[in-house]
Design a protein around this motif. Structure first.
Motif, PDB file in Angstrom:
ATOM      1  N   SER B  92      -2.449   9.811  -2.457  1.00 24.55           N
ATOM      2  CA  SER B  92      -2.016   9.301  -3.619  1.00 24.55           C
ATOM      3  C   SER B  92      -0.974   9.960  -4.471  1.00 24.55           C
ATOM      4  N   SER B  93       0.233   9.350  -4.637  1.00 23.61           N
ATOM      5  CA  SER B  93       1.131   9.952  -5.523  1.00 23.61           C
ATOM      6  C   SER B  93       1.006   9.110  -6.841  1.00 23.61           C
ATOM      7  N   TRP B 210       0.613  -4.684  -5.070  1.00 23.96           N
ATOM      8  CA  TRP B 210       2.179  -4.121  -5.343  1.00 23.96           C
ATOM      9  C   TRP B 210       2.187  -2.836  -5.892  1.00 23.96           C
ATOM     10  N   LEU B 211       1.210  -2.165  -6.353  1.00 22.27           N
ATOM     11  CA  LEU B 211       0.958  -0.964  -7.035  1.00 22.27           C
ATOM     12  C   LEU B 211       0.553   0.190  -6.094  1.00 22.27           C
ATOM     13  N   GLN B 212       1.534   1.125  -6.064  1.00 20.79           N
ATOM     14  CA  GLN B 212       1.344   2.176  -4.866  1.00 20.79           C
ATOM     15  C   GLN B 212       1.337   3.563  -5.577  1.00 20.79           C
ATOM     16  N   HIS B 213       1.364   3.589  -7.080  1.00 23.48           N
ATOM     17  CA  HIS B 213       1.436   4.936  -7.581  1.00 23.48           C
ATOM     18  C   HIS B 213       0.083   4.712  -8.740  1.00 23.48           C
ATOM     19  N   PRO B 226      -4.328   2.798  -7.672  1.00 23.16           N
ATOM     20  CA  PRO B 226      -4.528   2.092  -6.592  1.00 23.16           C
ATOM     21  C   PRO B 226      -5.204   2.573  -5.364  1.00 23.16           C
ATOM     22  N   GLY B 227      -6.140   1.868  -4.693  1.00 21.91           N
ATOM     23  CA  GLY B 227      -6.807   2.186  -3.577  1.00 21.91           C
ATOM     24  C   GLY B 227      -6.698   1.702  -2.593  1.00 21.91           C
ATOM     25  N   ILE B 228      -7.624   1.765  -1.718  1.00 23.05           N
ATOM     26  CA  ILE B 228      -7.245   1.131  -0.175  1.00 23.05           C
ATOM     27  C   ILE B 228      -7.252  -0.125  -0.342  1.00 23.05           C
ATOM     28  N   HIS B 229      -8.217  -0.901  -0.766  1.00 22.94           N
ATOM     29  CA  HIS B 229      -8.267  -2.583  -1.062  1.00 22.94           C
ATOM     30  C   HIS B 229      -7.912  -3.180  -2.297  1.00 22.94           C
ATOM     31  N   SER B 264       2.808  -5.366 -15.270  1.00 23.44           N
ATOM     32  CA  SER B 264       2.109  -6.271 -13.996  1.00 23.44           C
ATOM     33  C   SER B 264       0.605  -6.381 -13.842  1.00 23.44           C
ATOM     34  N   LYS B 267      -0.722  -9.669 -14.391  1.00 20.20           N
ATOM     35  CA  LYS B 267      -0.709 -10.772 -13.342  1.00 20.20           C
ATOM     36  C   LYS B 267      -1.745 -10.442 -12.393  1.00 20.20           C
TER      37      LYS B 267
END
Lengths: 232, 338
Positions: B92-93, B210-213, B226-229, B264, B267
């Motif tokens: 995770s970055s 949509w969150l990767q960081h 943000p985790g796997i699911h 975000s 949302k």
């Protein structure tokens, strides 16, 4: 003023949007029409991962670097808008991998946090000896295109599903200006020897634990012929 | 034939990591894990599991560095392997951002995470309330997946798991030769440790693919992981608070604070809320002691009090606990080893 845009991929729709934004109050009344035989989800843009990264080196074509940067900055500004999720725009970081040191790319100052990979990171990718890490933007065609169409429709832009066989055909219907955004099939409207298809086949997998894009580069093959993984 | 009977009390990330370390390294030991609560009901299960350390004030720094490094390297190898999704361990970055420039510019763990650097001004522009930030890549270890995966590894060695509340170590003295105490908050009653206290933490799980960081505020109380699911957002740090029920005021506060960092989030659909009590102590307790139980002298290895850094220090402290178990074995009368 009647403007006819041919093509409803990301280029056609973005062009229609820009024309509206720049000219709808200046060239009033302004009618914008989009003609295409394929609309989302059947365009080329729909299948793209939507990863913002140009070719590594612009080879002096600074106008292209300028366009790329403007696009990146625009999408970055969209992130803070409440529409960002509906637009399919989001940030994602990742790795560009090489088998030997290469010069920094033309986009190094456009993306965020560009840096070389550390030794430990290179150890994570056996077979690669050099690389970059940076944060880039994703804009998913299959989400962005419907959002753009909705944006345009709300502002009175009309869409026509029709294959246009010649510019003449549109001119005869009274279009004042034709914008040709027909992508890979532009040759059918106007022969262009420089235009070639770059066939791309991808596989979509379910791997939600992957949060970084990984692009490998091989100096003997052109872009995207070397493996890549792009989470979406 | 297994000749030395070891019992591990506690089935959180510390208990299972320790049990696996011992069982895999010492095949002549029979290892049993006893716990009142098993996954998904442990404190570890709700933790986001992001590897990231603070510092215990009185433990030698090189020991803490070793704990962090060993845990990180162990989980990194899993994240890089095909086991990654089965173990619930991923890379995770992201960034940690500060409203004021922090005193420690290069925390000790900065050399063990990947690619640690300062954030650029452009990156900080996204966070108008913050003026300083660190970017790096670390590991996220999701215990609701990791613990069952560890349990499989444990059982492969012949390890036994029994769900049973241990009320006092006296109960264990006849059946076992070495006791390993990983009971977290349970140590308050199990071994009478009055230095252990809960730090209540509430989190929400939201759907925001949509969150990767990850984004973490340097105050340690507001974070988005943000985790796997799903994405875990939080949090709270309420010292001495034993409430396990969800607090609506905390939920509201978490959503407000996290939305300010990442608009975000507004949302995102809230999927669930969870509360955990961090088993906190001024310094974590990792040491052995000889106890007199039911007329027998039984060695006890303690490994508890990890507070907010259980996942982060799990493998490193488990390895140290294994070292202490080895010491106990060397000192045991030969009879017991036959």
């Amino acid at each position: 003023m009647r403007v006819a845009v041919i093509g409803a991929g990301v280029i056609g729709l973005s062009t229609a949007q820009s024309i509206y934004q720049q000219y709808h109050s200046i060239a009033s009344p302004l009618t914008i029409e989009v003609y295409a035989d394929r609309f989302t989800p059947l365009t080329t843009s729909d299948g793209a991962a939507g990863f913002w990264q140009p070719y590594l080196y612009d080879n002096g074509k600074i106008q292209e670097t300028k366009w790329n940067k403007e696009t990146f900055d625009y999408l970055l500004s969209c992130l803070s808008s409440p529409e960002s999720v509906k637009m399919g725009v989001f940030l994602q970081s990742g790795y560009n991998l090489f088998t030997e040191p290469v010069p920094d790319p033309s986009f190094k100052d456009t993306v965020l946090g560009f840096r070389q990979l550390t030794e430990r990171e290179l150890q994570m990718f056996p077979g690669y000896n050099y690389g970059w890490f940076n944060t880039a933007l994703m804009v998913e065609g299959k989400t962005y295109l419907p959002w753009l169409m909705d944006w345009l429709q709300k502002r009175g832009v009309k869409f026509y599903q029709r294959k246009i066989d010649s510019f003449k055909e549109l001119a005869e219907t009274g279009a004042d200006l034709i914008i040709n955004c027909t992508g890979v099939r532009s040759g059918e409207l106007q022969p262009d020897l420089e235009l070639k298809p770059g066939r791309g086949q991808i596989v979509k997998v379910d791997a939600p634990w992957l949060k970084h894009w990984i692009l490998t580069h091989d100096r003997y093959t052109e872009s995207y012929n070397s493996p890549y993984i792009i989470p979406g | 034939m297994k000749s030395v009977r070891v019992v591990v009390v506690g089935a959180g990330v510390i208990g299972f990591s320790t049990a696996v370390c011992i069982a895999e390294a010492l095949p002549f030991c029979s290892v049993t894990l006893l716990a009142e609560k098993l996954s998904p009901d442990t404190t570890s299960d709700g933790a986001a599991g992001i590897l990231f350390a603070a510092q215990f004030p009185d433990i030698p720094l090189d020991r803490q560095r070793r704990w962090f490094k060993d845990s990180f390297d162990h989980l990194l190898a899993i994240a890089q392997s095909s086991h990654s999704p089965d173990a619930g361990v991923m890379l995770s970055s992201g960034c940690q951002i500060f409203k004021e420039v922090p005193a420690t510019k290069k925390p000790f763990w900065s050399e063990f995470v990947i690619g640690f650097r300062l954030m650029t001004d452009r990156e900080l522009k996204r966070f108008p309330d913050h003026k300083y930030g660190q970017a790096f890549t670390t590991i996220k270890c999701e215990c609701s997946t990791y613990l069952p995966w560890l349990e499989k590894r444990f059982r492969k060695t012949g390890g036994q798991v029994e769900q049973r509340k241990v009320n006092s170590l006296q109960e264990l003295s006849n059946g076992y030769d070495i006791i390993v105490n990983c009971s977290g908050l349970g140590s308050i009653t199990l071994v009478g440790d009055t230095e252990v206290y809960p730090v209540r933490g509430q989190v929400l799980k939201v759907e925001a693919p949509w969150l990767q960081h990850f984004i973490r505020d340097g105050d340690g109380t507001t974070y988005i992981y943000p985790g796997i699911h799903s994405v875990t957002i939080g949090g709270t740090k309420q010292e001495g608070d034993w409430r396990l029920q969800v607090d609506d005021g905390d939920t509201k506060s978490i959503l407000e604070r996290c939305s300010r960092l990442e608009p975000s989030i507004g949302k995102a659909k809230v999927a669930s809320e969870w509360v955990g009590l961090r088993p906190s102590r001024r310094n974590l307790r990792l040491e052995r002691e000889m106890m007199q139980l039911q007329g027998r002298r039984v060695p006890v290895v303690h490994n508890y009090g990890h507070g907010a850094w259980g996942v982060t220090l799990s493998w490193g402290t488990a390895l140290d606990a294994l070292g202490l178990v080895r010491q106990c074995l060397h000192e045991m009368p030969l009879r017991a080893k036959l």
